[in-house]
Design a protein around this motif. Structure first.
Motif, short mmCIF file in Angstrom:
data_model
loop_
_atom_site.label_atom_id
_atom_site.label_comp_id
_atom_site.label_asym_id
_atom_site.label_seq_id
_atom_site.Cartn_x
_atom_site.Cartn_y
_atom_site.Cartn_z
N ALA A 86 0.87 -1.12 0.07
CA ALA A 86 0.17 -0.16 -0.02
C ALA A 86 0.79 1.11 0.14
O ALA A 86 0.49 2.29 -0.70
N ALA A 87 2.08 1.31 0.76
CA ALA A 87 2.72 2.17 0.59
C ALA A 87 3.45 2.67 -0.72
O ALA A 87 3.46 3.81 -0.87
N GLN A 89 2.14 1.68 -3.44
CA GLN A 89 1.17 2.14 -4.31
C GLN A 89 0.93 3.55 -4.34
O GLN A 89 0.43 4.15 -5.39
N ARG A 90 1.29 4.29 -3.20
CA ARG A 90 1.00 5.61 -3.16
C ARG A 90 1.73 6.47 -4.31
O ARG A 90 1.46 7.75 -4.63
#
Length: 294
Positions: A86-87, A89-90
């Motif tokens: 998720a990190a 993906q940012r």
């Protein structure tokens, strides 16, 4: 009597993050701390991801399995893997790259000893497996084979303990929990693993890494520590009545506990942990080299 190689055992503290898409290599080159330009298909390298302040968010073996496909063998449980994905993906924005946890691959290992041990090598070549997975070698004593396989592998807690001890003996820091985002690459002596580049160009934390490297300002480094008393990640190490460092990772050994700690360089003559004496040993010079070109 023929020699029977040891079976592969699942390593539950490791997982696989897959990067794919037409911009996968460019994305990884812009985000990760090592140079992917020399990394040919079918090779692997040590690599990692830093914060803007130059702190290590993740250390991993990065496999180039295709022109635009990469596998990162990452440490932690499912929640840690999801948080890392998720990190990353940012930072995708409009880049054509897919970042996903590759749950179809099981990370397993086996020790290669006796007649089963390979000749020492440092070329970081991947070996294809019959099920479409990949195997790679971790140099050390004993030699170890790390497998990304689609086949089931049993879990053995004692095997995992021995594997983590081998990582510690080889000077490969195991970053979990509070140890994520706590250290710079130089503090973890990651130059031993050829895990970062100071010449490839911009990436998060690159200015801090380059400044430390070229100005020679690394005052702390990784060292082996051993104690008869219990030791865990985050334990404080003292010398002459003051805290001088802390444990990065630790595991129960055959005669006490062994670990890796960030300590002043050069090492003090002696140190203690919770009042118990510690044995301090500097890491041997690394033998890892960047993966060569084709």
């Amino acid at each position: 009597m023929s020699f029977k190689p040891s079976p592969s055992i699942r390593l539950p503290h490791l997982g696989v993050l897959a990067l794919s898409g037409t911009d996968a290599l460019a994305f990884a080159q812009a985000q990760f701390m090592n140079d992917l330009r020399p990394l040919a298909v079918g090779r692997w390298q040590w690599n990692g991801w830093l914060s803007a302040k130059g702190r290590v968010q993740a250390l991993f073996a990065l496999l180039r399995t295709g022109e635009q496909s990469l596998y990162a063998i990452v440490t932690g449980d499912d929640a840690a893997h999801a948080a890392l994905a998720a990190a990353l993906q940012r930072f995708v924005f409009r880049t054509k790259v897919t970042i996903a946890i590759e749950r179809s691959l099981v990370v397993a290992g086996r020790f290669r000893e006796g007649d089963d041990a390979p000749e020492p090598h440092h070329d970081h070549t991947l070996s294809p497996l019959a099920d479409g997975g990949h195997a790679l070698w971790l140099d050390g004593e004993p030699a170890r084979e790390l497998r990304l396989s689609r086949q089931h592998a049993p879990v053995d807690p004692d095997f995992t303990r021995r594997w983590r001890l081998a990582d510690i003996a080889q000077g490969i820091p195991i970053l979990e929990g509070d140890q994520v985002d706590a250290w710079t690459p130089h503090m973890l002596s990651l130059q031993r693993l050829a895990a970062f580049s100071v010449k490839k160009g911009c990436y998060p934390g690159q200015e801090i890494v380059a400044r430390t490297h070229f100005l020679g300002q690394a005052k702390r480094a990784l060292a082996h520590v051993a104690s008869a008393a219990p030791m865990q990640a985050g334990s404080e190490i003292a010398y002459d009545g003051r805290v001088i460092g802390s444990v990065v990772c630790a595991e129960r050994g055959e005669h006490g506990f062994e670990g890796l700690a960030v300590l002043p360089a050069p090492l003090p003559p002696h140190a203690t942990l919770a009042g118990a004496p510690l044995t301090l040993t500097p890491l041997s010079p690394g033998t890892a080299t960047p993966a060569p070109t084709e």
